[in-house]
Design a protein around this motif. Structure first.
Motif, short mmCIF file in Angstrom:
data_model
loop_
_atom_site.label_atom_id
_atom_site.label_comp_id
_atom_site.label_asym_id
_atom_site.label_seq_id
_atom_site.Cartn_x
_atom_site.Cartn_y
_atom_site.Cartn_z
N ASP A 21 3.65 2.21 -4.86
CA ASP A 21 2.54 2.61 -5.73
C ASP A 21 2.44 1.56 -6.83
O ASP A 21 3.40 1.35 -7.58
CB ASP A 21 2.85 3.99 -6.30
N ILE A 22 1.29 0.92 -6.96
CA ILE A 22 1.18 -0.16 -7.93
C ILE A 22 1.19 0.34 -9.37
O ILE A 22 1.29 -0.47 -10.30
CB ILE A 22 -0.04 -1.06 -7.68
N THR A 23 1.09 1.65 -9.58
CA THR A 23 1.21 2.17 -10.94
C THR A 23 2.66 2.32 -11.36
O THR A 23 2.95 2.74 -12.48
CB THR A 23 0.50 3.53 -11.08
N VAL A 36 -1.01 -5.25 -14.65
CA VAL A 36 0.40 -5.07 -15.05
C VAL A 36 1.33 -5.61 -13.97
O VAL A 36 2.30 -6.33 -14.25
CB VAL A 36 0.68 -3.58 -15.32
N CYS A 37 1.06 -5.25 -12.71
CA CYS A 37 1.89 -5.74 -11.60
C CYS A 37 1.88 -7.26 -11.54
O CYS A 37 2.92 -7.90 -11.38
CB CYS A 37 1.39 -5.17 -10.28
N ALA A 52 8.85 -0.72 -8.77
CA ALA A 52 8.93 -0.97 -7.33
C ALA A 52 8.92 -2.45 -6.99
O ALA A 52 9.25 -2.84 -5.87
CB ALA A 52 7.77 -0.27 -6.63
N PHE A 53 8.55 -3.30 -7.97
CA PHE A 53 8.41 -4.73 -7.72
C PHE A 53 9.46 -5.56 -8.46
O PHE A 53 9.34 -6.77 -8.55
CB PHE A 53 7.01 -5.18 -8.14
N ASP A 95 0.85 -1.19 0.00
CA ASP A 95 0.00 0.00 0.00
C ASP A 95 0.89 1.24 0.00
O ASP A 95 1.99 1.23 0.58
CB ASP A 95 -0.94 0.02 1.21
N ASN A 96 0.40 2.31 -0.64
CA ASN A 96 1.19 3.53 -0.70
C ASN A 96 0.70 4.60 0.27
O ASN A 96 1.22 5.72 0.29
CB ASN A 96 1.22 4.10 -2.12
#
Length: 281
Positions: free
Chosen positions: A164-166, A222-223, A170-171, A136-137
Protein backbone atom coordinates in the motif's frame (compact mmCIF):
# COMPACT_ATOMS: atom_id res chain seq x y z
CA UNK A 1 -24.45 -15.09 -49.62
CA UNK A 2 -22.42 -15.69 -46.44
CA UNK A 3 -20.35 -12.56 -47.09
CA UNK A 4 -23.49 -10.49 -47.59
CA UNK A 5 -24.92 -11.82 -44.34
CA UNK A 6 -21.73 -10.93 -42.48
CA UNK A 7 -21.69 -7.43 -43.95
CA UNK A 8 -25.27 -6.99 -42.81
CA UNK A 9 -24.38 -7.94 -39.23
CA UNK A 10 -21.37 -5.64 -39.27
CA UNK A 11 -23.44 -2.74 -40.58
CA UNK A 12 -26.06 -3.32 -37.91
CA UNK A 13 -23.39 -3.54 -35.20
CA UNK A 14 -21.72 -0.31 -36.34
CA UNK A 15 -25.01 1.54 -36.19
CA UNK A 16 -25.69 0.22 -32.68
CA UNK A 17 -22.20 1.14 -31.45
CA UNK A 18 -22.52 4.64 -32.91
CA UNK A 19 -25.94 5.17 -31.35
CA UNK A 20 -24.54 4.07 -27.98
CA UNK A 21 -22.30 7.17 -27.99
CA UNK A 22 -18.92 5.46 -28.21
CA UNK A 23 -15.93 7.60 -29.21
CA UNK A 24 -14.51 5.02 -31.66
CA UNK A 25 -17.31 2.76 -32.89
CA UNK A 26 -15.39 1.68 -36.00
CA UNK A 27 -12.33 0.70 -33.99
CA UNK A 28 -14.43 -1.19 -31.45
CA UNK A 29 -16.26 -3.04 -34.21
CA UNK A 30 -12.97 -4.06 -35.82
CA UNK A 31 -11.56 -5.33 -32.51
CA UNK A 32 -14.65 -7.39 -31.72
CA UNK A 33 -14.83 -8.71 -35.29
CA UNK A 34 -11.19 -9.79 -35.10
CA UNK A 35 -11.85 -11.58 -31.81
CA UNK A 36 -14.47 -13.82 -33.41
CA UNK A 37 -13.70 -13.99 -37.13
CA UNK A 38 -10.03 -13.21 -37.72
CA UNK A 39 -8.26 -15.79 -39.85
CA UNK A 40 -11.29 -16.76 -41.88
CA UNK A 41 -13.24 -18.42 -39.08
CA UNK A 42 -16.62 -19.67 -40.23
CA UNK A 43 -19.73 -17.54 -39.77
CA UNK A 44 -21.51 -20.23 -37.76
CA UNK A 45 -24.52 -19.48 -35.50
CA UNK A 46 -22.60 -19.91 -32.24
CA UNK A 47 -19.79 -17.56 -33.23
CA UNK A 48 -22.26 -15.00 -34.56
CA UNK A 49 -24.22 -15.14 -31.31
CA UNK A 50 -21.05 -14.55 -29.32
CA UNK A 51 -20.20 -11.61 -31.62
CA UNK A 52 -23.65 -10.13 -31.05
CA UNK A 53 -23.29 -10.59 -27.27
CA UNK A 54 -20.01 -8.68 -27.30
CA UNK A 55 -21.53 -5.87 -29.35
CA UNK A 56 -24.40 -5.64 -26.86
CA UNK A 57 -21.96 -5.43 -23.95
CA UNK A 58 -19.96 -2.70 -25.65
CA UNK A 59 -23.19 -0.78 -26.33
CA UNK A 60 -23.85 -1.08 -22.59
CA UNK A 61 -20.44 0.64 -22.17
CA UNK A 62 -18.58 -2.34 -20.76
CA UNK A 63 -14.90 -1.45 -21.36
CA UNK A 64 -13.59 -2.90 -24.60
CA UNK A 65 -10.60 -4.45 -22.81
CA UNK A 66 -12.88 -6.36 -20.46
CA UNK A 67 -14.78 -7.75 -23.46
CA UNK A 68 -11.66 -8.71 -25.42
CA UNK A 69 -9.65 -9.91 -22.42
CA UNK A 70 -6.67 -7.80 -23.43
CA UNK A 71 -5.50 -4.26 -24.09
CA UNK A 72 -2.72 -3.15 -26.43
CA UNK A 73 -0.28 -0.71 -24.85
CA UNK A 74 2.95 0.50 -26.41
CA UNK A 75 3.14 -2.38 -28.86
CA UNK A 76 2.51 -5.06 -26.23
CA UNK A 77 -0.68 -7.01 -25.65
CA UNK A 78 -1.54 -7.14 -21.96
CA UNK A 79 -4.11 -9.35 -20.31
CA UNK A 80 -6.90 -7.49 -18.50
CA UNK A 81 -10.27 -8.50 -17.12
CA UNK A 82 -13.22 -7.46 -15.00
CA UNK A 83 -11.84 -6.15 -11.73
CA UNK A 84 -8.81 -4.52 -13.35
CA UNK A 85 -8.08 -1.07 -14.72
CA UNK A 86 -7.73 -1.10 -18.50
CA UNK A 87 -4.54 0.81 -19.43
CA UNK A 88 -5.07 4.05 -21.34
CA UNK A 89 -2.80 5.25 -24.10
CA UNK A 90 -2.42 8.55 -22.22
CA UNK A 91 0.08 6.85 -19.89
CA UNK A 92 2.44 6.21 -22.80
CA UNK A 93 3.44 9.87 -22.62
CA UNK A 94 5.39 9.19 -19.41
CA UNK A 95 7.16 6.28 -21.06
CA UNK A 96 8.16 8.43 -24.02
CA UNK A 97 9.35 11.24 -21.73
CA UNK A 98 11.62 8.79 -19.94
CA UNK A 99 13.00 7.49 -23.24
CA UNK A 100 13.75 11.01 -24.47
CA UNK A 101 15.10 12.54 -21.26
CA UNK A 102 16.74 9.81 -19.17
CA UNK A 103 19.55 7.41 -19.96
CA UNK A 104 18.30 4.33 -18.11
CA UNK A 105 20.14 1.04 -18.47
CA UNK A 106 19.95 -2.48 -17.09
CA UNK A 107 21.70 -1.10 -14.00
CA UNK A 108 18.86 1.37 -13.33
CA UNK A 109 15.93 0.74 -11.00
CA UNK A 110 12.36 1.89 -11.63
CA UNK A 111 9.36 1.68 -9.29
CA UNK A 112 5.89 1.71 -10.87
CA UNK A 113 3.39 2.68 -8.16
CA UNK A 114 -0.29 1.71 -8.48
CA UNK A 115 0.90 -0.54 -11.28
CA UNK A 116 -2.35 -2.37 -11.99
CA UNK A 117 -1.74 -4.95 -14.72
CA UNK A 118 1.77 -3.55 -15.25
CA UNK A 119 1.34 -1.49 -18.41
CA UNK A 120 3.63 1.43 -17.54
CA UNK A 121 6.30 -0.56 -15.73
CA UNK A 122 6.52 -3.20 -18.44
CA UNK A 123 6.68 -0.53 -21.16
CA UNK A 124 9.57 1.20 -19.36
CA UNK A 125 11.36 -2.12 -18.92
CA UNK A 126 10.90 -2.97 -22.61
CA UNK A 127 12.23 0.43 -23.68
CA UNK A 128 15.18 0.71 -21.30
CA UNK A 129 15.97 -2.77 -19.83
CA UNK A 130 15.83 -1.17 -16.35
CA UNK A 131 15.09 -3.36 -13.36
CA UNK A 132 11.46 -2.61 -12.57
CA UNK A 133 9.35 -3.14 -9.47
CA UNK A 134 5.59 -2.98 -10.03
CA UNK A 135 3.70 -2.07 -6.85
CA UNK A 136 0.01 -2.72 -6.22
CA UNK A 137 -2.08 -3.66 -3.19
CA UNK A 138 -4.94 -5.29 -5.12
CA UNK A 139 -4.78 -9.07 -5.49
CA UNK A 140 -6.79 -9.17 -8.74
CA UNK A 141 -4.49 -6.64 -10.39
CA UNK A 142 -1.42 -8.55 -9.21
CA UNK A 143 -2.74 -11.80 -10.68
CA UNK A 144 -2.95 -10.19 -14.12
CA UNK A 145 0.34 -8.41 -13.54
CA UNK A 146 2.14 -11.68 -12.85
CA UNK A 147 0.62 -13.25 -15.95
CA UNK A 148 1.74 -10.31 -18.10
CA UNK A 149 5.27 -10.50 -16.72
CA UNK A 150 5.46 -14.20 -17.58
CA UNK A 151 3.99 -13.73 -21.05
CA UNK A 152 6.61 -11.08 -21.82
CA UNK A 153 9.37 -13.26 -20.34
CA UNK A 154 10.32 -10.46 -17.98
CA UNK A 155 10.62 -12.47 -14.76
CA UNK A 156 14.32 -11.76 -14.32
CA UNK A 157 14.04 -7.98 -14.56
CA UNK A 158 10.47 -7.16 -13.45
CA UNK A 159 9.16 -8.03 -10.00
CA UNK A 160 5.91 -7.49 -8.11
CA UNK A 161 5.56 -5.90 -4.70
CA UNK A 162 2.28 -6.23 -2.80
CA UNK A 163 2.19 -2.96 -0.88
CA UNK A 164 0.00 0.00 0.00
CA UNK A 165 1.70 3.21 -1.10
CA UNK A 166 0.16 5.07 1.85
CA UNK A 167 2.44 3.00 4.12
CA UNK A 168 6.02 4.18 3.36
CA UNK A 169 7.52 1.57 5.71
CA UNK A 170 6.76 -1.05 3.05
CA UNK A 171 9.55 0.50 0.94
CA UNK A 172 12.23 0.86 3.61
CA UNK A 173 14.68 -1.63 2.05
CA UNK A 174 14.83 0.34 -1.20
CA UNK A 175 15.18 3.77 0.37
CA UNK A 176 17.52 6.02 -1.61
CA UNK A 177 18.29 3.33 -4.22
CA UNK A 178 15.83 4.06 -7.02
CA UNK A 179 16.41 6.06 -10.21
CA UNK A 180 12.83 6.65 -11.38
CA UNK A 181 9.41 6.45 -9.75
CA UNK A 182 6.29 6.57 -11.92
CA UNK A 183 2.75 6.66 -10.60
CA UNK A 184 -0.70 6.69 -12.16
CA UNK A 185 -2.75 6.71 -8.97
CA UNK A 186 -6.54 6.79 -8.70
CA UNK A 187 -6.96 10.57 -8.66
CA UNK A 188 -10.56 11.36 -9.64
CA UNK A 189 -12.44 13.23 -6.88
CA UNK A 190 -15.48 11.30 -5.58
CA UNK A 191 -18.72 12.31 -7.24
CA UNK A 192 -17.07 13.32 -10.52
CA UNK A 193 -19.19 12.29 -13.51
CA UNK A 194 -17.18 10.16 -15.94
CA UNK A 195 -17.89 8.18 -19.08
CA UNK A 196 -19.67 4.94 -18.06
CA UNK A 197 -16.62 2.84 -18.95
CA UNK A 198 -14.82 4.37 -15.96
CA UNK A 199 -17.59 5.72 -13.76
CA UNK A 200 -19.73 2.58 -13.76
CA UNK A 201 -17.78 -0.42 -15.07
CA UNK A 202 -14.31 -0.08 -13.59
CA UNK A 203 -13.62 -1.03 -9.96
CA UNK A 204 -14.13 2.28 -8.08
CA UNK A 205 -10.82 1.88 -6.26
CA UNK A 206 -8.92 2.06 -9.55
CA UNK A 207 -10.56 5.36 -10.50
CA UNK A 208 -11.67 7.37 -7.48
CA UNK A 209 -9.50 8.53 -4.61
CA UNK A 210 -10.51 9.80 -1.20
CA UNK A 211 -9.96 13.38 0.04
CA UNK A 212 -11.03 14.90 -3.27
CA UNK A 213 -8.53 12.87 -5.21
CA UNK A 214 -5.39 14.04 -3.44
CA UNK A 215 -4.59 11.16 -1.09
CA UNK A 216 -2.74 8.85 -3.47
CA UNK A 217 -1.10 11.74 -5.29
CA UNK A 218 0.41 12.84 -1.99
CA UNK A 219 1.29 9.23 -1.11
CA UNK A 220 3.08 8.91 -4.46
CA UNK A 221 5.14 12.01 -3.67
CA UNK A 222 6.00 10.70 -0.19
CA UNK A 223 7.03 7.28 -1.54
CA UNK A 224 9.12 8.83 -4.29
CA UNK A 225 10.87 11.14 -1.84
CA UNK A 226 11.92 8.12 0.20
CA UNK A 227 12.82 5.82 -2.67
CA UNK A 228 14.77 8.08 -5.02
CA UNK A 229 18.50 8.58 -4.96
CA UNK A 230 19.86 12.12 -5.35
CA UNK A 231 18.91 13.39 -8.81
CA UNK A 232 16.28 10.71 -9.29
CA UNK A 233 13.06 11.55 -11.10
CA UNK A 234 9.38 11.11 -10.26
CA UNK A 235 6.55 11.27 -12.81
CA UNK A 236 2.93 11.39 -11.64
CA UNK A 237 -0.03 11.15 -14.02
CA UNK A 238 -3.08 13.17 -12.97
CA UNK A 239 -6.17 15.03 -14.11
CA UNK A 240 -6.10 18.18 -16.22
CA UNK A 241 -7.13 20.40 -13.31
CA UNK A 242 -4.69 18.95 -10.76
CA UNK A 243 -1.37 20.33 -12.00
CA UNK A 244 -0.95 22.89 -9.22
CA UNK A 245 -2.01 20.38 -6.58
CA UNK A 246 0.54 17.82 -7.76
CA UNK A 247 3.30 20.42 -8.04
CA UNK A 248 2.55 21.64 -4.52
CA UNK A 249 2.73 18.08 -3.14
CA UNK A 250 6.08 17.50 -4.82
CA UNK A 251 7.44 20.84 -3.60
CA UNK A 252 6.39 20.07 -0.01
CA UNK A 253 8.39 16.86 -0.14
CA UNK A 254 11.57 18.46 -1.39
CA UNK A 255 11.44 17.96 -5.14
CA UNK A 256 13.06 20.44 -7.51
CA UNK A 257 12.78 21.33 -11.21
CA UNK A 258 9.06 20.56 -11.03
CA UNK A 259 7.25 20.96 -14.32
CA UNK A 260 3.96 20.01 -15.89
CA UNK A 261 3.81 18.08 -19.18
CA UNK A 262 1.01 17.66 -21.68
CA UNK A 263 1.50 15.34 -24.65
CA UNK A 264 -1.11 15.80 -27.35
CA UNK A 265 0.20 12.81 -29.28
CA UNK A 266 -1.36 10.58 -26.62
CA UNK A 267 -4.43 12.67 -25.82
CA UNK A 268 -7.70 11.53 -27.38
CA UNK A 269 -11.47 11.84 -27.10
CA UNK A 270 -11.37 10.26 -23.64
CA UNK A 271 -9.05 12.87 -22.17
CA UNK A 272 -5.73 14.69 -22.24
CA UNK A 273 -2.37 13.11 -21.47
CA UNK A 274 -0.97 15.13 -18.56
CA UNK A 275 1.64 14.42 -15.91
CA UNK A 276 4.07 16.26 -13.65
CA UNK A 277 7.79 15.63 -13.27
CA UNK A 278 10.04 16.41 -10.29
CA UNK A 279 13.69 15.75 -9.45
CA UNK A 280 15.01 14.66 -6.07
CA UNK A 281 17.69 16.97 -4.58
Amino acid sequence: MILCAFEHHQSLALRELSEAGLWDPQGDLQAITDKHFKGGRALDPQRLEAFRDDIAERCARIPLGHILGYADFGGRRLLVGSGTFVPRRQSLAMVRWIELNLALTCASTVYDLCAGVGAIGLAIWAATAARTVCVDNDSTARTYLQRNIRRLDAQREVSVLAADITRPEAFATARGRVDVVVSNPPYVPPGTELLPEWGEHHPPGTIYARRQGAELIVASAVCAAGLLRAGGVVLIEHGETQSREVAAALERHGFQAIHHCRDDDFSDATGASVFTVGRAP
